[in-house]
Design an enzyme around this catalytic site. Structure first.
Site, PDB file in Angstrom:
ATOM      1  N   CYS A  56       0.823  -1.209   0.000  1.00 59.58           N
ATOM      2  CA  CYS A  56       0.000   0.000   0.000  1.00 59.58           C
ATOM      3  C   CYS A  56       0.858   1.260   0.000  1.00 59.58           C
ATOM      4  O   CYS A  56       0.526   2.252  -0.651  1.00 59.58           O
ATOM      5  CB  CYS A  56      -0.920  -0.001   1.214  1.00 59.58           C
ATOM      6  SG  CYS A  56      -2.105  -1.356   1.227  1.00 59.58           S
ATOM      7  N   ARG A 133      -7.874  -4.023  -3.534  1.00 57.61           N
ATOM      8  CA  ARG A 133      -7.330  -2.890  -4.279  1.00 57.61           C
ATOM      9  C   ARG A 133      -8.251  -2.570  -5.466  1.00 57.61           C
ATOM     10  O   ARG A 133      -8.034  -3.025  -6.585  1.00 57.61           O
ATOM     11  CB  ARG A 133      -5.912  -3.210  -4.759  1.00 57.61           C
ATOM     12  CG  ARG A 133      -4.980  -3.541  -3.610  1.00 57.61           C
ATOM     13  CD  ARG A 133      -3.560  -3.845  -4.073  1.00 57.61           C
ATOM     14  NE  ARG A 133      -2.801  -4.428  -2.985  1.00 57.61           N
ATOM     15  CZ  ARG A 133      -2.289  -3.736  -1.967  1.00 57.61           C
ATOM     16  NH1 ARG A 133      -2.434  -2.429  -1.927  1.00 57.61           N
ATOM     17  NH2 ARG A 133      -1.626  -4.340  -0.998  1.00 57.61           N
TER      18      ARG A 133
END
Length: 222
Positions: A56, A133
């Site tokens: 991330c 995601r």
């Protein structure tokens, strides 16, 4: 009748062509109401599983480092994860201190998972508490135009996100389609003929690169 027992997250998952679900949320840039956010602009809304995690961090840094390219495409960024606003702020500052990269765009604090559920970002077979995601491309009319989903352990491709965004905008502006691997400056596909008159005009047009009568490309004029 089996579909009546489908999980709520599936029922709520938006699709291409839908109006983007509205929401109010606290972000690192203050409170926003999405239907009033960034009028007359495109929006790329993307989720990440958690703050202070390796993949991330690389992804959020990628968005931040290329923010000027999104700005040039009249596009605002909004990030999201199921973390508190304090975790977001701490992470933003941690990355800025360690790498010099500043996440200068709103990141939604979605602790109650309201936005994640509304956008189908929670995939129960992957995780029930972390958003996958997801990337939503939303046009100025707040219509969803493209959706990307990635699993928790695979990072996204920033070149493809920018390429797809520009392709959508070029298609809208010029009423054309874009071929495989299209990039800025390359030829585009003109719509196929719908009548015999259009077909004959197509065959006589020497400005087109004709693979066949139904597939023809042209250079875009600035």
């Amino acid at each position: 009748m089996e579909h009546m027992n489908a999980p709520e997250s599936i029922n709520l998952m938006p699709r291409i062509g839908d109006t983007a679900p509205d929401f109010e949320a606290l972000t690192t840039k203050g409170k926003i109401k999405f239907s009033e956010f960034a009028p007359d602009k495109w929006v790329v809304l993307f989720s990440h599983p958690a703050d202070f995690t390796p993949v991330c961090t690389t992804e959020m840094s990628g968005f931040a480092q290329r923010k000027a390219e999104f700005d040039a495409l009249n596009t605002e960024l909004i990030g999201l994860s199921i973390d508190s606003i304090h975790a977001h702020l701490g992470w933003v500052q941690n990355v800025r201190e360690n790498t010099g990269v500043y996440f200068d765009f709103p990141i939604i604090a979605d602790l109650d998972m309201k936005v994640s559920k509304r956008y189908g970002m929670l995939q129960p077979n992957e995780s029930e508490t972390a958003a996958v995601r997801a990337v939503f491309f939303i046009d100025p009319a707040k219509k969803i135009r493209l959706i990307m989903y990635y699993p928790l352990n695979v990072g996204r491709n920033m070149d493809e996100i920018l390429r797809a965004l520009e392709a959508l905008q070029v298609s809208d502006k010029h009423r054309v389609a874009l071929p495989l691997d299209w990039k800025r400056g390359e030829k585009v596909i003109v719509p196929p003929p719908k009548t015999l008159d259009e077909l004959n005009t197509r065959l006589a047009d020497e400005t087109l690169e004709k693979v066949d009568w139904y597939l023809a490309k042209k250079e875009l004029q600035n």
